[in-house]
Design a protein around this motif. Structure first.
Motif, PDB file in Angstrom:
ATOM      1  N   GLN A  29      18.380   6.879 -21.349  1.00  0.00           N
ATOM      2  CA  GLN A  29      16.757   8.322 -21.557  1.00  0.00           C
ATOM      3  C   GLN A  29      15.162   7.045 -20.143  1.00  0.00           C
ATOM      4  N   MET A  30      15.628   5.573 -20.710  1.00  0.00           N
ATOM      5  CA  MET A  30      14.877   4.752 -19.921  1.00  0.00           C
ATOM      6  C   MET A  30      15.020   4.260 -18.679  1.00  0.00           C
ATOM      7  N   ARG A  31      15.875   4.493 -18.641  1.00  0.00           N
ATOM      8  CA  ARG A  31      16.611   4.339 -17.022  1.00  0.00           C
ATOM      9  C   ARG A  31      16.195   5.999 -16.292  1.00  0.00           C
ATOM     10  N   TRP A  32      15.981   6.676 -17.057  1.00  0.00           N
ATOM     11  CA  TRP A  32      15.631   7.712 -16.618  1.00  0.00           C
ATOM     12  C   TRP A  32      14.259   8.057 -16.080  1.00  0.00           C
ATOM     13  N   TRP A  33      13.153   7.734 -17.152  1.00  0.00           N
ATOM     14  CA  TRP A  33      12.025   7.605 -17.347  1.00  0.00           C
ATOM     15  C   TRP A  33      11.261   6.769 -16.151  1.00  0.00           C
ATOM     16  N   SER A  34      12.240   5.962 -16.503  1.00  0.00           N
ATOM     17  CA  SER A  34      11.606   4.592 -14.838  1.00  0.00           C
ATOM     18  C   SER A  34      11.553   5.131 -13.977  1.00  0.00           C
ATOM     19  N   VAL A  35      12.932   5.716 -13.438  1.00  0.00           N
ATOM     20  CA  VAL A  35      12.806   6.178 -12.337  1.00  0.00           C
ATOM     21  C   VAL A  35      11.967   7.185 -11.801  1.00  0.00           C
ATOM     22  N   VAL A  36      11.247   8.233 -12.934  1.00  0.00           N
ATOM     23  CA  VAL A  36      10.990   9.609 -13.227  1.00  0.00           C
ATOM     24  C   VAL A  36       9.407   8.829 -12.291  1.00  0.00           C
ATOM     25  N   ALA A  37       8.604   7.573 -13.496  1.00  0.00           N
ATOM     26  CA  ALA A  37       7.078   7.295 -12.896  1.00  0.00           C
ATOM     27  C   ALA A  37       7.054   5.803 -11.931  1.00  0.00           C
ATOM     28  N   ALA A  38       8.267   5.690 -11.719  1.00  0.00           N
ATOM     29  CA  ALA A  38       8.204   4.942 -10.074  1.00  0.00           C
ATOM     30  C   ALA A  38       8.408   6.114  -9.127  1.00  0.00           C
ATOM     31  N   ALA A  39       8.951   7.202  -9.629  1.00  0.00           N
ATOM     32  CA  ALA A  39       8.491   7.609  -8.618  1.00  0.00           C
ATOM     33  C   ALA A  39       7.375   8.503  -8.271  1.00  0.00           C
ATOM     34  N   VAL A  40       7.014   8.966  -9.880  1.00  0.00           N
ATOM     35  CA  VAL A  40       4.942   9.111  -9.421  1.00  0.00           C
ATOM     36  C   VAL A  40       4.302   8.032  -8.373  1.00  0.00           C
ATOM     37  N   VAL A  41       4.425   6.900  -8.771  1.00  0.00           N
ATOM     38  CA  VAL A  41       3.496   5.884  -9.127  1.00  0.00           C
ATOM     39  C   VAL A  41       3.059   6.088  -7.201  1.00  0.00           C
ATOM     40  N   VAL A  42       5.249   5.891  -6.881  1.00  0.00           N
ATOM     41  CA  VAL A  42       4.654   5.809  -5.199  1.00  0.00           C
ATOM     42  C   VAL A  42       4.474   6.921  -4.307  1.00  0.00           C
ATOM     43  N   ALA A  43       4.946   8.260  -5.237  1.00  0.00           N
ATOM     44  CA  ALA A  43       4.011   9.960  -4.333  1.00  0.00           C
ATOM     45  C   ALA A  43       3.046   9.728  -4.751  1.00  0.00           C
ATOM     46  N   GLN A  44       2.123   8.911  -5.290  1.00  0.00           N
ATOM     47  CA  GLN A  44       1.105   9.060  -5.631  1.00  0.00           C
ATOM     48  C   GLN A  44       0.139   7.184  -4.552  1.00  0.00           C
ATOM     49  N   VAL A  45       0.236   6.690  -3.998  1.00  0.00           N
ATOM     50  CA  VAL A  45       0.494   6.539  -2.952  1.00  0.00           C
ATOM     51  C   VAL A  45       0.382   6.863  -1.937  1.00  0.00           C
ATOM     52  N   VAL A  46       1.777   7.803  -1.965  1.00  0.00           N
ATOM     53  CA  VAL A  46       2.171   8.042  -0.527  1.00  0.00           C
ATOM     54  C   VAL A  46       0.748   8.878   0.176  1.00  0.00           C
ATOM     55  N   GLU A  47       0.773   9.238  -0.684  1.00  0.00           N
ATOM     56  CA  GLU A  47      -0.037  11.220  -0.557  1.00  0.00           C
ATOM     57  C   GLU A  47      -1.869  10.243  -0.266  1.00  0.00           C
ATOM     58  N   GLY A  48      -2.116   9.322  -1.120  1.00  0.00           N
ATOM     59  CA  GLY A  48      -3.154   9.235  -1.000  1.00  0.00           C
ATOM     60  C   GLY A  48      -4.788   9.549  -1.819  1.00  0.00           C
ATOM     61  N   ALA A  49      -5.740   9.655  -0.847  1.00  0.00           N
ATOM     62  CA  ALA A  49      -6.872  10.468  -1.331  1.00  0.00           C
ATOM     63  C   ALA A  49      -7.984  10.246   0.281  1.00  0.00           C
ATOM     64  N   ARG A  50      -8.478  11.404   0.590  1.00  0.00           N
ATOM     65  CA  ARG A  50     -10.096  11.155   1.487  1.00  0.00           C
ATOM     66  C   ARG A  50     -11.164  10.411   0.994  1.00  0.00           C
ATOM     67  N   ILE A  51     -11.496   9.379   0.769  1.00  0.00           N
ATOM     68  CA  ILE A  51     -12.704   8.429   0.156  1.00  0.00           C
ATOM     69  C   ILE A  51     -13.955   8.321   1.734  1.00  0.00           C
ATOM     70  N   LEU A  52     -15.002   9.214   0.635  1.00  0.00           N
ATOM     71  CA  LEU A  52     -16.138   8.669   1.913  1.00  0.00           C
ATOM     72  C   LEU A  52     -16.968   7.757   1.449  1.00  0.00           C
ATOM     73  N   MET A  53     -17.268   6.724   1.486  1.00  0.00           N
ATOM     74  CA  MET A  53     -18.093   5.042   1.238  1.00  0.00           C
ATOM     75  C   MET A  53     -19.845   4.919   2.304  1.00  0.00           C
ATOM     76  N   MET A  54     -20.104   5.704   1.255  1.00  0.00           N
ATOM     77  CA  MET A  54     -21.204   5.184   2.300  1.00  0.00           C
ATOM     78  C   MET A  54     -22.655   3.872   1.487  1.00  0.00           C
ATOM     79  N   ALA A  55     -22.114   3.554   2.615  1.00  0.00           N
ATOM     80  CA  ALA A  55     -22.760   1.731   2.440  1.00  0.00           C
ATOM     81  C   ALA A  55     -24.309   1.375   3.877  1.00  0.00           C
ATOM     82  N   VAL A  56     -24.899   2.640   3.991  1.00  0.00           N
ATOM     83  CA  VAL A  56     -25.983   2.170   5.311  1.00  0.00           C
ATOM     84  C   VAL A  56     -26.407   1.194   5.327  1.00  0.00           C
ATOM     85  N   SER A  57     -27.225  -0.119   3.950  1.00  0.00           N
ATOM     86  CA  SER A  57     -28.746  -0.471   3.729  1.00  0.00           C
ATOM     87  C   SER A  57     -28.154  -1.816   3.386  1.00  0.00           C
ATOM     88  N   GLY A  58     -27.801  -2.851   3.755  1.00  0.00           N
ATOM     89  CA  GLY A  58     -27.482  -4.111   3.101  1.00  0.00           C
ATOM     90  C   GLY A  58     -27.583  -5.033   3.703  1.00  0.00           C
TER      91      GLY A  58
END
Length: 544
Positions: A29-58
């Motif tokens: 079970q430890m091996r199974w869940w470690s593989v799943v957790a690693a896959a989830v992290v990779v999936a999150q990183v690969v898919e990413g998100a679209r972020i709008l950052m607004m910092a005009v004044s400075g």
């Protein structure tokens, strides 16, 4: 949403197992869940998100802070659209910069002779011009075009950007506030974090800590004035300008209502630098020092010059990116030159011109210098600085003693803190002479206690539960995963100030106490009066 919930966050059925079943299947079970957790992290990183950052004044220092945040998110494979008022030519993977010209009021600072300008006058002018300038940025075609795009999150600078709340409302996504500064009283409502004027001096005031009664009184009055400026003047003026430009419709809530719905408030606070424990709600995320990095080797010509200093080492002098050094009064420049010429150390001086008259042979000028690489050089003996927040953080990260010559805004406050916690000294320009400057240089450079405290703060700054960029990325992704994470928000946002600080409660308590004391006093008075009347009557009867 580009980020998906992990299996640990999805609803799932629960089955119970005996201890023998767990023991027999534990490894598998430890091996199974470690593989799943690693896959989830990779999936999150690969898919990413679209972020709008607004910092005009400075200013340039502010952009370093915001760009470090953008880079940390881009490294996680998120796509960042960065709205800025300072143009850069360097290409960065996953970061798309949208430059808005002529809407950044901070660009005027570098054109002013700050040495001879009343900074309160500059600050007042900035506040007066800000609503109209901000709305001009909002009305630009570059910004209006953003409404056609899809984003998962908006990150908004609180420095002169309140007019962008209607755009955030129309995008219908969670948003996060950011500040390149310390936590100021004017940020209390936007962050939903109470501000205690009895603990934190206002950055515009040169007040020592702990605050005296006089200091707390002045600080409290300025705090109230600053909050009213934001809520009554800034919001109302900005809404008025938005309506003039037809950027406001009746279905959009007020700026004040939108502003308190931010999911996080990211600050440029680093605890070892502040040295004061300030109570923060869970939505406050401190990432001060996010721009700091290990030093790289110096350029060859600079390396040869530093090596020529021998065992005496060298001193680095910089007044930051907002000061035009050549505007410096002649008496101050002469005092600096005379002191530098009298030292055994070489002096590296950031100066905005190629040459300088009467330049001593041990002084080298440069318009631009790799500051962190210099601060990380073991041959550096002292950093003479204007006291900007970013520069102080870099000096702490690399363990360099400081001598501060504050020029404007929060720099007096910053350097007062530096002196209080023993990382160096502060010398005001009005006190600058040959003797005072030379004495302060040697007092800091040869002070064993200062060096020990600097190294101690360096260790504290680097000893973090996790890297600062990782902390930032975790909380930003947390907000996206949990659709704004409204469960983290402090209830202070919906409470009037008199309820938040229990003013009404204490008024009732005081009123009751006063009433009880008054009733007891009245009763005591009547009892005494009755006793006096009885004794007088008794004495009179006895005489008769």
């Amino acid at each position: 949403m580009r980020l998906k919930l992990s299996p640990y966050q999805q609803p799932r059925s629960v089955s119970w197992c005996s201890s023998s079943d767990i023991a027999s299947n534990n490894y598998r079970q430890m091996r199974w869940w470690s593989v799943v957790a690693a896959a989830v992290v990779v999936a999150q990183v690969v898919e990413g998100a679209r972020i709008l950052m607004m910092a005009v004044s400075g200013n340039n220092s502010h952009k370093i802070f915001f760009l470090s945040i953008a880079e940390a998110l881009a490294e996680r494979n998120h796509t960042v659209t960065y709205l800025t008022g300072i143009k850069t030519t360097e290409h960065r993977t996953n970061i798309h910069e949208v430059f808005l010209p002529d809407v950044n009021l901070f660009t005027n600072f570098s054109k002013l002779n700050i040495f001879e300008t009343d900074m309160m006058e500059i600050y007042s002018d900035y506040v007066a011009r800000l609503p109209k300038t901000c709305v001009e940025a909002l009305a630009s075609k570059e910004v209006q075009k953003l409404q056609e795009e899809k984003f998962d999150l908006v990150m908004l600078s609180v420095v002169g950007m309140v007019c962008f709340y209607p755009l955030i409302y129309k995008l219908e996504v969670p948003f996060i506030h950011m500040t390149p500064n310390d936590f100021h009283s004017s940020y209390s409502e936007q962050s939903c974090n109470p501000f205690f004027s009895s603990i934190t001096p206002n950055f515009l005031l040169d007040l020592g800590y702990p605050l005296t009664f006089y200091g707390r009184m002045i600080n409290a009055l300025v705090t109230v004035a600053e909050s009213n400026t934001l809520s009554q003047y800034m919001y109302s003026r900005t809404e008025e300008e938005c309506r003039k430009r037809h950027l406001w419709t009746e279905d959009i809530p007020s700026l004040a209502e939108i502003s308190v719905n931010g999911s996080l408030f990211i600050t440029n606070i680093n605890e070892p630098m502040n040295d004061r424990i300030i109570p923060f709600v869970p939505t406050m995320v401190n990432v001060g020092g996010i721009h700091c990095h290990p030093a790289q080797p110096l350029p060859q010509d600079l390396e040869e010059w530093v090596a020529g200093a021998g065992d005496d080492g060298f001193i680095f002098f910089s007044l930051g990116s907002n000061v035009k050094e050549s505007f410096m009064p002649e008496e101050h420049r002469n005092a600096l030159l005379r002191v530098f010429a009298s030292l055994e150390q070489r002096v590296l001086w950031k100066w905005d011109q190629d040459t300088m008259k009467d330049l001593p042979p041990n002084v080298r000028l440069a318009k631009w210098l790799p500051q962190q690489d210099i601060l990380g050089d073991p041959r550096l003996r002292l950093f003479v600085t204007h006291g900007g927040r970013m520069s102080i953080q870099e000096a702490m990260y690399h363990g360099v003693p400081l001598l501060g010559l504050p020029v404007f805004m929060d720099q007096r406050y910053n350097l007062r803190e530096v002196e209080r916690i023993g990382l160096g000294r502060r010398l005001l320009w009005e006190d600058l002479t040959f003797d005072t400057l030379r004495q302060n240089i040697f007092d800091v450079m040869n002070n064993r206690s200062v060096k020990e405290k600097v190294l101690q703060r360096r260790e504290l700054m680097r000893d973090q539960p996790m890297p600062i960029k990782q902390r930032l990325s975790y909380w930003v992704e947390y907000v996206i995963r949990h659709r704004g994470a409204p469960h983290l928000r402090c209830p202070a946002v919906i409470m009037p100030w008199y309820q938040l600080y229990n003013v009404d409660v204490w008024l009732v308590v005081v009123a009751v106490l006063v009433l009880v004391v008054a009733m007891v006093s009245l009763l005591t008075f009547k009892l005494l009066l009755a006793l006096w009347s009885f004794l007088s009557s008794f004495r009179k009867r006895k005489q008769e």
